[in-house]
Design an enzyme around this catalytic site. Sequence first.
Site, mmCIF file in Angstrom:
data_model
loop_
_atom_site.group_PDB
_atom_site.id
_atom_site.type_symbol
_atom_site.label_atom_id
_atom_site.label_comp_id
_atom_site.label_asym_id
_atom_site.label_seq_id
_atom_site.Cartn_x
_atom_site.Cartn_y
_atom_site.Cartn_z
ATOM 1 N N GLY A 252 -17.490 -58.825 60.556
ATOM 2 C CA GLY A 252 -18.118 -60.079 60.135
ATOM 3 C C GLY A 252 -17.581 -60.590 58.806
ATOM 4 C CD GLU B 282 -16.266 -61.530 63.469
ATOM 5 O OE1 GLU B 282 -17.149 -60.815 62.937
ATOM 6 O OE2 GLU B 282 -16.155 -61.640 64.697
ATOM 7 C CB ALA C 122 -22.448 -57.241 61.169
ATOM 8 C CD GLU D 152 -15.836 -56.530 64.748
ATOM 9 O OE1 GLU D 152 -14.632 -56.212 64.828
ATOM 10 O OE2 GLU D 152 -16.223 -57.554 64.168
HETATM 11 N N1 CAA Z 1 -22.772 -51.791 57.373
HETATM 12 C C1 CAA Z 1 -23.638 -51.062 56.661
HETATM 13 N N2 CAA Z 1 -23.258 -50.313 55.612
HETATM 14 C C2 CAA Z 1 -21.956 -50.275 55.289
HETATM 15 C C3 CAA Z 1 -20.995 -51.000 56.011
HETATM 16 C C4 CAA Z 1 -21.442 -51.797 57.098
HETATM 17 N N3 CAA Z 1 -20.627 -52.587 57.802
HETATM 18 N N4 CAA Z 1 -19.783 -50.770 55.474
HETATM 19 C C5 CAA Z 1 -19.989 -49.930 54.442
HETATM 20 N N5 CAA Z 1 -21.297 -49.641 54.319
HETATM 21 C C6 CAA Z 1 -21.950 -48.746 53.355
HETATM 22 C C7 CAA Z 1 -21.735 -47.291 53.709
HETATM 23 O O1 CAA Z 1 -22.650 -46.867 54.673
HETATM 24 C C8 CAA Z 1 -21.927 -46.646 52.361
HETATM 25 O O2 CAA Z 1 -23.316 -46.575 52.105
HETATM 26 P P1 CAA Z 1 -23.984 -45.164 51.646
HETATM 27 O O3 CAA Z 1 -23.341 -44.887 50.316
HETATM 28 O O4 CAA Z 1 -25.426 -45.492 51.585
HETATM 29 O O5 CAA Z 1 -23.597 -44.164 52.672
HETATM 30 C C9 CAA Z 1 -21.352 -47.677 51.381
HETATM 31 O O6 CAA Z 1 -21.339 -48.911 52.086
HETATM 32 C C10 CAA Z 1 -19.933 -47.370 50.947
HETATM 33 O O7 CAA Z 1 -19.149 -47.209 52.118
HETATM 34 P P2 CAA Z 1 -18.204 -45.954 52.373
HETATM 35 O O8 CAA Z 1 -18.750 -44.736 51.699
HETATM 36 O O9 CAA Z 1 -17.948 -45.873 53.837
HETATM 37 O O10 CAA Z 1 -16.905 -46.441 51.561
HETATM 38 P P3 CAA Z 1 -15.388 -46.020 51.820
HETATM 39 O O11 CAA Z 1 -14.635 -46.581 50.659
HETATM 40 O O12 CAA Z 1 -15.278 -44.582 52.126
HETATM 41 O O13 CAA Z 1 -14.958 -46.806 53.173
HETATM 42 C C11 CAA Z 1 -14.833 -48.722 54.640
HETATM 43 C C12 CAA Z 1 -14.883 -48.212 53.179
HETATM 44 C C13 CAA Z 1 -13.505 -48.334 55.267
HETATM 45 C C14 CAA Z 1 -14.921 -50.247 54.542
HETATM 46 C C15 CAA Z 1 -16.014 -48.153 55.453
HETATM 47 O O14 CAA Z 1 -17.215 -48.351 54.711
HETATM 48 C C16 CAA Z 1 -16.186 -48.761 56.799
HETATM 49 O O15 CAA Z 1 -15.444 -48.461 57.718
HETATM 50 N N6 CAA Z 1 -17.215 -49.648 56.969
HETATM 51 C C17 CAA Z 1 -17.539 -50.225 58.251
HETATM 52 C C18 CAA Z 1 -16.541 -51.292 58.674
HETATM 53 C C19 CAA Z 1 -16.929 -51.871 60.032
HETATM 54 O O16 CAA Z 1 -16.967 -51.193 61.032
HETATM 55 N N7 CAA Z 1 -17.201 -53.198 60.064
HETATM 56 C C20 CAA Z 1 -17.583 -53.881 61.270
HETATM 57 C C21 CAA Z 1 -19.081 -53.965 61.384
HETATM 58 S S1 CAA Z 1 -19.624 -54.637 62.946
HETATM 59 C C22 CAA Z 1 -19.448 -56.311 62.808
HETATM 60 O O17 CAA Z 1 -19.052 -56.818 61.787
HETATM 61 C C23 CAA Z 1 -19.824 -57.103 64.032
HETATM 62 C C24 CAA Z 1 -19.401 -58.521 64.003
HETATM 63 O O18 CAA Z 1 -18.355 -58.904 64.463
HETATM 64 C C25 CAA Z 1 -20.272 -59.546 63.437
#
Ligand code: CAA
Length: 258
Positions: A109, A112, A65, A132
Site C-alpha cells: 500500500g 500504491e 497496509a 503482498e
Molecule cells: N504492517 C504492520 N506492521 C508493520 C508493517 C506492516 N505492513 N511493516 C512493518 N511493520 C512493523 C513490524 O511489525 C515491526 O513492529 P514491531 O517492532 O512491533 O515488531 C516494525 O514495523 C519494524 O519492522 P521490522 O522489524 O520488520 O523492520 P525491518 O527493518 O527488519 O524490515 C521491512 C523492514 C522489510 C519493511 C519489513 O518490516 C516488512 O517486510 N514489512 C512488511 C512489508 C509488506 O509485506 N507490505 C505489504 C503489506 S500488505 C498491503 O500493503 C496490501 C495492499 O496492497 C493494500
Amino acid sequence: MAFETIIAEVQDHVSLIKLNRPDALNALNSVLLQELCAAVEEAEANDKVRCIVITGSEKAFAAGADIKEMAEMSFVDVFTGNLFADVNDRISAIRKPIIAAVSGYALGGGCEIAMMCDFIIAADTAKFGQPEINLGVIAGMGGSQRLTRFVGKSKSMDMNLTGRFMGAEEAERAGLVSRVVPAKKLIEEAMAAAQKIAEKSLLTAAAAKEAVNRSYELTLSEGILFERRVFHSMFATEDQKEGMAAFLEKREAQFRDK
Ligand code: CAA
C-alpha cells in the site's frame, strides 16, 4: 484538524503531509488512511494551498497496509467494508497536484499510495515493492494496475510475483519515479518542485493533471481529442492572456487562477 498518525503543515502555498507511525514503519492502518484522506481533502479545500507533498520518514515512506489490522479479517469483512476503495477514490479525486517524496520502504500500500500521487520523487535510498504475495494475498490498492502502466508487464509481473524490491535507480530507469535525489535533500527537492508548480496557474495545473490522467483511460485518438478540447478551453481564461502577454513583454506572469 489535529491528527494522530500524520503531521500536516502548510509552507508557502504547499501542504506538506508526513506519514508518522515510526514504530510501524508508517504501516497504513485505518486511522492513518482516514487521516491522510482528510488531510489531502483539507489541502484541496484550502485556498492558500497550490500543491501537496506526501512523504514519510527517512526509513519508510510506508511499509504497506497494516498487517496486524488485516490478519484476522474475513472475506465478508473486507468485501462488505470495501477495504481500500475509499482511499483510492478520495486521493484520485484531488484536483491539485500531489507529489510523493519517497525515502526508504514504499511497499504494498505504500508503493500504491505513492503511485496515486501525480509523480514520485525518490531518495537514493528508496525501495519499492509489491510483496503482498508473501502474505498470501495480492495488491489491493492498485499495485497490479498502476505499477503495470508505469513499468510495463514484465517488471510488474516480476515485482508482483517474486515480491522483490526495486531500488531508486531501477525505479527511475523503469519510469516509476520522475527523479532520484540524495536522501538528505529529498524534502528540499520535493518542496522546490512543489513551489515551482505553486507559481503556475492552479487552473491550468488542474487541467494539465486531468489531461495526463485521461491518457490512462482513453484510446490515443480519444485522448488527443480530449487534450485538444481542454487546450482550446484554456483560451477562455485570463491566465492564458496573462501567460502569453508576460512572455511577449519579457516579464514574470502573474496568474490569478481565472
Ligand atoms: N504492517 C504492520 N506492521 C508493520 C508493517 C506492516 N505492513 N511493516 C512493518 N511493520 C512493523 C513490524 O511489525 C515491526 O513492529 P514491531 O517492532 O512491533 O515488531 C516494525 O514495523 C519494524 O519492522 P521490522 O522489524 O520488520 O523492520 P525491518 O527493518 O527488519 O524490515 C521491512 C523492514 C522489510 C519493511 C519489513 O518490516 C516488512 O517486510 N514489512 C512488511 C512489508 C509488506 O509485506 N507490505 C505489504 C503489506 S500488505 C498491503 O500493503 C496490501 C495492499 O496492497 C493494500
